[in-house]
Write a protein that holds these residues in place. Sequence first.
Motif, PDB file in Angstrom:
ATOM      1  N   GLY A   1       0.814  -1.203   0.000  1.00  0.00           N
ATOM      2  CA  GLY A   1       0.000   0.000   0.000  1.00  0.00           C
ATOM      3  C   GLY A   1       0.849   1.255   0.000  1.00  0.00           C
ATOM      4  N   ARG A   2       0.207   2.417   0.075  1.00  0.00           N
ATOM      5  CA  ARG A   2       0.914   3.697   0.038  1.00  0.00           C
ATOM      6  C   ARG A   2       1.734   3.887   1.310  1.00  0.00           C
ATOM      7  NH1 ARG A   2       0.072   9.243   1.208  1.00  0.00           N
ATOM      8  NH2 ARG A   2       0.976  10.600  -0.395  1.00  0.00           N
ATOM      9  N   HIS A   3       3.042   4.005   1.145  1.00  0.00           N
ATOM     10  CA  HIS A   3       3.966   4.193   2.265  1.00  0.00           C
ATOM     11  C   HIS A   3       3.795   3.098   3.330  1.00  0.00           C
ATOM     12  CE1 HIS A   3       5.083   7.856   0.403  1.00  0.00           C
ATOM     13  NE2 HIS A   3       4.034   8.553   0.772  1.00  0.00           N
ATOM     14  N   GLY A   4       3.410   1.906   2.905  1.00  0.00           N
ATOM     15  CA  GLY A   4       3.316   0.785   3.834  1.00  0.00           C
ATOM     16  C   GLY A   4       2.068   0.755   4.683  1.00  0.00           C
ATOM     17  N   GLN A   5       1.048   1.573   4.335  1.00  0.00           N
ATOM     18  CA  GLN A   5      -0.142   1.659   5.182  1.00  0.00           C
ATOM     19  C   GLN A   5      -0.920   0.348   5.226  1.00  0.00           C
ATOM     20  OE1 GLN A   5      -2.312   5.058   3.736  1.00  0.00           O
ATOM     21  NE2 GLN A   5      -0.953   6.534   4.726  1.00  0.00           N
ATOM     22  N   THR A   6      -1.036  -0.337   4.080  1.00  0.00           N
ATOM     23  CA  THR A   6      -1.746  -1.617   4.062  1.00  0.00           C
ATOM     24  C   THR A   6      -0.994  -2.656   4.875  1.00  0.00           C
ATOM     25  OG1 THR A   6      -2.635  -1.132   1.860  1.00  0.00           O
ATOM     26  CG2 THR A   6      -2.713  -3.423   2.586  1.00  0.00           C
ATOM     27  N   LEU A   7       0.320  -2.697   4.711  1.00  0.00           N
ATOM     28  CA  LEU A   7       1.142  -3.641   5.461  1.00  0.00           C
ATOM     29  C   LEU A   7       1.050  -3.368   6.961  1.00  0.00           C
ATOM     30  CD1 LEU A   7       3.082  -6.014   4.842  1.00  0.00           C
ATOM     31  CD2 LEU A   7       4.961  -4.383   4.968  1.00  0.00           C
ATOM     32  N   ASP A   8       1.038  -2.102   7.337  1.00  0.00           N
ATOM     33  CA  ASP A   8       0.905  -1.739   8.751  1.00  0.00           C
ATOM     34  C   ASP A   8      -0.443  -2.198   9.309  1.00  0.00           C
ATOM     35  OD1 ASP A   8       3.391  -0.582   8.849  1.00  0.00           O
ATOM     36  OD2 ASP A   8       2.674   1.467   8.583  1.00  0.00           O
TER      37      ASP A   8
ATOM     38  N   ASP B   1       8.091   5.788  11.182  1.00  0.00           N
ATOM     39  CA  ASP B   1       8.859   6.521  10.177  1.00  0.00           C
ATOM     40  C   ASP B   1       9.465   7.793  10.760  1.00  0.00           C
ATOM     41  OD1 ASP B   1       8.195   4.571   8.391  1.00  0.00           O
ATOM     42  OD2 ASP B   1       6.805   5.779   7.198  1.00  0.00           O
ATOM     43  N   ARG B   2       8.709   8.465  11.629  1.00  0.00           N
ATOM     44  CA  ARG B   2       9.240   9.680  12.255  1.00  0.00           C
ATOM     45  C   ARG B   2      10.463   9.354  13.100  1.00  0.00           C
ATOM     46  NH1 ARG B   2       3.823  10.622  13.671  1.00  0.00           N
ATOM     47  NH2 ARG B   2       4.326  10.439  15.899  1.00  0.00           N
ATOM     48  N   ARG B   3      10.413   8.227  13.774  1.00  0.00           N
ATOM     49  CA  ARG B   3      11.548   7.838  14.617  1.00  0.00           C
ATOM     50  C   ARG B   3      12.815   7.658  13.787  1.00  0.00           C
ATOM     51  NH1 ARG B   3      13.919   3.125  16.815  1.00  0.00           N
ATOM     52  NH2 ARG B   3      14.647   3.442  18.955  1.00  0.00           N
ATOM     53  N   VAL B   4      12.683   7.097  12.585  1.00  0.00           N
ATOM     54  CA  VAL B   4      13.844   6.911  11.715  1.00  0.00           C
ATOM     55  C   VAL B   4      14.453   8.264  11.370  1.00  0.00           C
ATOM     56  CG1 VAL B   4      14.628   6.124   9.448  1.00  0.00           C
ATOM     57  CG2 VAL B   4      13.010   4.737  10.741  1.00  0.00           C
TER      58      VAL B   4
END
Length: 212
Positions: A108-115, A177-180
């Motif tokens: 998904g977009r920026h990993g949203q589906t995977l999340d 992602d913010r943490r990275v």
Amino acid sequence: MLVEKEARSVEEAIEEICNELGKRREELEFEVVEEKPRGILGFMGNKKVKVRAKPKDQQQEDEGLNYAKMVLERIILGIDVPAKVEGKAQEGKIYLNIKGDGSGLLIGRHGQTLDAIQYMVGRIVGKRMGEKRRVIVDTEGYRERRKSALERLARRMGDKAKSTGKVINLQPMNPRDRRVVHLTLKDDREVETRSEGEGELKIIKIIPRTKG
């Protein structure tokens, strides 16, 4: 094998047990078996606690892994993506990897589906096992690729903030992602990073520090 330690706090006892056994806390099960005051009639001195620990049951680890794989396979079946699931249990966490040709749809977009899939599997497994279990779901190495891309973005935008002297706003990101981004730039003395916004998704400001 049971190990017991007395200490001034639960955390101190756990740390002593882990050091003695040479194991991480995720590999052990802990139980507070006794709390007692120290000193005269309990009015003086510090309270002591006794903590008991034992290695986690491998059978339980295997059960959690197998159940997590089954849950993820059923979710994928419902999405109608041809894929297979591989997994391992390590240091108290369950790692699941989806292998197949439909990785783009699953990410998904920026990993949203995977999340979202990861969240569902974690909740279902935690409810079944009666304890919170950390489940990480990945496909075709996406998590590591995303992390590397965010690190490159952070460094590039950090350089831009320094060269222009202007604040750079990054797109809204989830906490992981913010943490990275924050970690990538935390040792750069010429910029600082700040999350702003409400809810799960927040923007990151990369702010150049005033020289001198």
